[in-house]
Design a protein around this motif. Structure first.
Motif, PDB file in Angstrom:
ATOM      1  N   THR A 208      42.598  12.904  77.537  1.00  0.00           N
ATOM      2  CA  THR A 208      42.253  12.610  76.143  1.00  0.00           C
ATOM      3  C   THR A 208      43.394  12.999  75.221  1.00  0.00           C
ATOM      4  O   THR A 208      43.975  14.082  75.370  1.00  0.00           O
ATOM      5  CB  THR A 208      40.968  13.340  75.699  1.00  0.00           C
ATOM      6  OG1 THR A 208      40.790  13.168  74.294  1.00  0.00           O
ATOM      7  CG2 THR A 208      41.030  14.821  76.004  1.00  0.00           C
ATOM      8  N   ASP A 209      43.714  12.136  74.260  1.00  0.00           N
ATOM      9  CA  ASP A 209      44.784  12.457  73.314  1.00  0.00           C
ATOM     10  C   ASP A 209      44.335  13.501  72.298  1.00  0.00           C
ATOM     11  O   ASP A 209      45.168  14.097  71.604  1.00  0.00           O
ATOM     12  CB  ASP A 209      45.291  11.193  72.602  1.00  0.00           C
ATOM     13  CG  ASP A 209      44.212  10.480  71.793  1.00  0.00           C
ATOM     14  OD1 ASP A 209      43.041  10.925  71.809  1.00  0.00           O
ATOM     15  OD2 ASP A 209      44.543   9.480  71.132  1.00  0.00           O
ATOM     16  N   LYS A 210      43.025  13.747  72.206  1.00  0.00           N
ATOM     17  CA  LYS A 210      42.538  14.764  71.263  1.00  0.00           C
ATOM     18  C   LYS A 210      42.930  16.178  71.691  1.00  0.00           C
ATOM     19  O   LYS A 210      42.885  17.110  70.891  1.00  0.00           O
ATOM     20  CB  LYS A 210      41.015  14.657  71.105  1.00  0.00           C
ATOM     21  CG  LYS A 210      40.583  13.425  70.314  1.00  0.00           C
ATOM     22  CD  LYS A 210      39.108  13.453  69.987  1.00  0.00           C
ATOM     23  CE  LYS A 210      38.733  12.266  69.090  1.00  0.00           C
ATOM     24  NZ  LYS A 210      37.296  12.276  68.721  1.00  0.00           N
ATOM     25  N   LEU A 211      43.305  16.343  72.952  1.00  0.00           N
ATOM     26  CA  LEU A 211      43.747  17.646  73.433  1.00  0.00           C
ATOM     27  C   LEU A 211      45.267  17.743  73.495  1.00  0.00           C
ATOM     28  O   LEU A 211      45.814  18.683  74.070  1.00  0.00           O
ATOM     29  CB  LEU A 211      43.124  17.942  74.804  1.00  0.00           C
ATOM     30  CG  LEU A 211      41.603  18.122  74.794  1.00  0.00           C
ATOM     31  CD1 LEU A 211      41.073  18.363  76.208  1.00  0.00           C
ATOM     32  CD2 LEU A 211      41.191  19.263  73.871  1.00  0.00           C
ATOM     33  N   ASP A 212      45.930  16.782  72.870  1.00  0.00           N
ATOM     34  CA  ASP A 212      47.394  16.861  72.762  1.00  0.00           C
ATOM     35  C   ASP A 212      47.734  17.560  71.449  1.00  0.00           C
ATOM     36  O   ASP A 212      48.244  16.952  70.512  1.00  0.00           O
ATOM     37  CB  ASP A 212      48.012  15.469  72.811  1.00  0.00           C
ATOM     38  CG  ASP A 212      49.528  15.522  72.958  1.00  0.00           C
ATOM     39  OD1 ASP A 212      50.054  16.619  73.244  1.00  0.00           O
ATOM     40  OD2 ASP A 212      50.189  14.481  72.780  1.00  0.00           O
ATOM     41  N   TYR A 213      47.414  18.848  71.399  1.00  0.00           N
ATOM     42  CA  TYR A 213      47.632  19.620  70.177  1.00  0.00           C
ATOM     43  C   TYR A 213      48.895  20.469  70.319  1.00  0.00           C
ATOM     44  O   TYR A 213      49.505  20.550  71.398  1.00  0.00           O
ATOM     45  CB  TYR A 213      46.413  20.486  69.861  1.00  0.00           C
ATOM     46  CG  TYR A 213      45.924  21.329  71.016  1.00  0.00           C
ATOM     47  CD1 TYR A 213      46.487  22.574  71.289  1.00  0.00           C
ATOM     48  CD2 TYR A 213      44.877  20.887  71.826  1.00  0.00           C
ATOM     49  CE1 TYR A 213      46.044  23.356  72.342  1.00  0.00           C
ATOM     50  CE2 TYR A 213      44.421  21.668  72.882  1.00  0.00           C
ATOM     51  CZ  TYR A 213      45.005  22.890  73.138  1.00  0.00           C
ATOM     52  OH  TYR A 213      44.560  23.652  74.189  1.00  0.00           O
ATOM     53  N   TYR A 214      49.289  21.118  69.203  1.00  0.00           N
ATOM     54  CA  TYR A 214      50.527  21.895  69.179  1.00  0.00           C
ATOM     55  C   TYR A 214      50.281  23.307  69.703  1.00  0.00           C
ATOM     56  O   TYR A 214      49.509  24.068  69.126  1.00  0.00           O
ATOM     57  CB  TYR A 214      51.085  21.952  67.756  1.00  0.00           C
ATOM     58  CG  TYR A 214      51.411  20.589  67.193  1.00  0.00           C
ATOM     59  CD1 TYR A 214      52.370  19.778  67.788  1.00  0.00           C
ATOM     60  CD2 TYR A 214      50.740  20.098  66.066  1.00  0.00           C
ATOM     61  CE1 TYR A 214      52.667  18.513  67.284  1.00  0.00           C
ATOM     62  CE2 TYR A 214      51.041  18.840  65.543  1.00  0.00           C
ATOM     63  CZ  TYR A 214      51.997  18.053  66.153  1.00  0.00           C
ATOM     64  OH  TYR A 214      52.298  16.809  65.656  1.00  0.00           O
ATOM     65  N   THR A 215      50.959  23.638  70.781  1.00  0.00           N
ATOM     66  CA  THR A 215      50.777  24.946  71.399  1.00  0.00           C
ATOM     67  C   THR A 215      52.019  25.306  72.184  1.00  0.00           C
ATOM     68  O   THR A 215      52.322  24.651  73.174  1.00  0.00           O
ATOM     69  CB  THR A 215      49.510  24.951  72.285  1.00  0.00           C
ATOM     70  OG1 THR A 215      49.397  26.211  72.949  1.00  0.00           O
ATOM     71  CG2 THR A 215      49.506  23.857  73.344  1.00  0.00           C
ATOM     72  N   PRO A 216      52.797  26.273  71.701  1.00  0.00           N
ATOM     73  CA  PRO A 216      52.588  27.152  70.554  1.00  0.00           C
ATOM     74  C   PRO A 216      53.222  26.604  69.273  1.00  0.00           C
ATOM     75  O   PRO A 216      53.872  25.545  69.288  1.00  0.00           O
ATOM     76  CB  PRO A 216      53.283  28.444  70.985  1.00  0.00           C
ATOM     77  CG  PRO A 216      54.425  27.971  71.827  1.00  0.00           C
ATOM     78  CD  PRO A 216      53.923  26.732  72.546  1.00  0.00           C
TER      79      PRO A 216
END
Length: 325
Positions: A208-216
């Motif tokens: 899912t692209d919704k879990l392609d978030y910025y980390t860290p």
């Protein structure tokens, strides 16, 4: 998580949110940046900026410190540290509670984390989580992510056992207590390569692209932005140069990190730096840039999974204004 947020709110109320302006005898402004964890290649740009004099060129004397028991987000939100290393997920959760922490730069452009397991466990997709044991740290977020990935393949999360493995390292845990765990490939995955231990990796972004978030991410607080924007701009100018150097010169950047933190495994640092160099900026126009849709997508996903009490104003959760043009 609620316990963490409560302690953070208390700390903010007791200490206020503004950074303390400090200058050394050379006229340089002293500031601190607190890491999220022990030093690793996520942090290389900071050490490069210090070693190469990029901070000094910007009029800053920067101390890179460990988070201790308080944690990086607590120290940054309260103004005890001007800058820190954080994550989009924790900043989102904090801002729901009106904690004024802000992301000012993405260290890595895309999420490189995922679920790893030894190949002999035969876990090749979320469907294979059924009947297995996952080792985590006890956050509600973990179960939501696992359920989300399993749902894509019509798998039943009730058939997955979830245990808290605490501070046990991945390699010990998967030999003793669990079948798979959540790792960053740039460090633990690369270490597996060096150990000759083959793993299967299931990246969150594959489902899912919704879990392609910025980390860290690099963080500061609203008072710092309001009261001392020039220092924020100077800090990010130096940090940007540090990460750009690491992108172009991974071997030399690794040497700088090893020199600064001699307890690290040099072979692991070298190999990790080589793997991560292209991931820092990736397809962004410049290092550190963040997109509003990435913040909104992840917030919407958290709301959908019942992980947030309310929406946040994502435009206040991050900013690109302090990145070099």
């Amino acid at each position: 998580m609620k316990k963490w947020l409560t302690s953070l709110l208390v700390l903010v109320l007791l200490t206020g949110c503004g950074g303390v302006k400090k200058e050394d005898n050379g006229g340089q402004k002293k500031v601190t940046v607190v890491l999220d964890w022990t030093p690793n290649t996520n942090h290389t740009g900071l050490y490069v900026a210090k070693e190469k004099g990029y901070f000094k060129d910007e009029g800053l004397d920067v101390d890179i410190i460990m988070p201790g028991e308080a944690g990086a987000d607590n120290l940054v939100a309260s103004g005890k540290s001007e800058f820190g290393i954080s994550y989009q997920e924790s900043i989102t959760e904090a801002r729901v509670q009106d904690v004024p922490i802000v992301s000012i730069g993405a260290v890595i452009q895309h999420n490189t984390s995922g679920f790893a397991s030894p190949v002999e466990k035969n876990i090749k997709s979320p469907k294979d989580f059924e009947g297995k044991t996952y080792g985590g740290w006890g956050a509600p977020l973990e179960q939501a992510v696992l359920a989300s990935l399993m749902k894509v393949e019509n798998a039943d999360i009730d058939k997955l056992e979830i245990v808290n493995m605490g501070d046990t390292d991945f390699f010990t845990a998967v030999k003793r207590d669990v079948d798979f765990a959540w790792i960053y490939y740039a460090w633990t995955g690369v270490e597996a390569e060096l150990r000759g231990e083959k793993i299967n990796m299931i990246y969150l972004t594959d489902y899912t692209d919704k879990l392609d978030y910025y980390t860290p991410v690099i963080s500061t607080n609203e008072k710092m932005i309001e009261n001392d924007p020039d220092t924020v701009k100077a800090f990010m100018a130096a940090v940007s140069k540090g990460y750009e150097f690491a992108i172009d010169n991974p071997s030399e950047a690794a040497d700088i990190l090893i020199k600064a933190v001699p307890d690290l495994d040099p072979e692991l640092v070298k190999k990790s730096q080589e793997w991560l160099a292209a991931k820092y900026q990736d397809d962004a126009q410049r290092w550190g840039e963040q997109k509003q849709e990435v913040w909104k997508n992840y917030m919407d996903w958290m709301l959908e999974k019942g992980l947030l009490e309310k929406e946040i104003d994502v435009e206040k959760a991050f900013t690109n204004e302090f990145l070099p043009k």
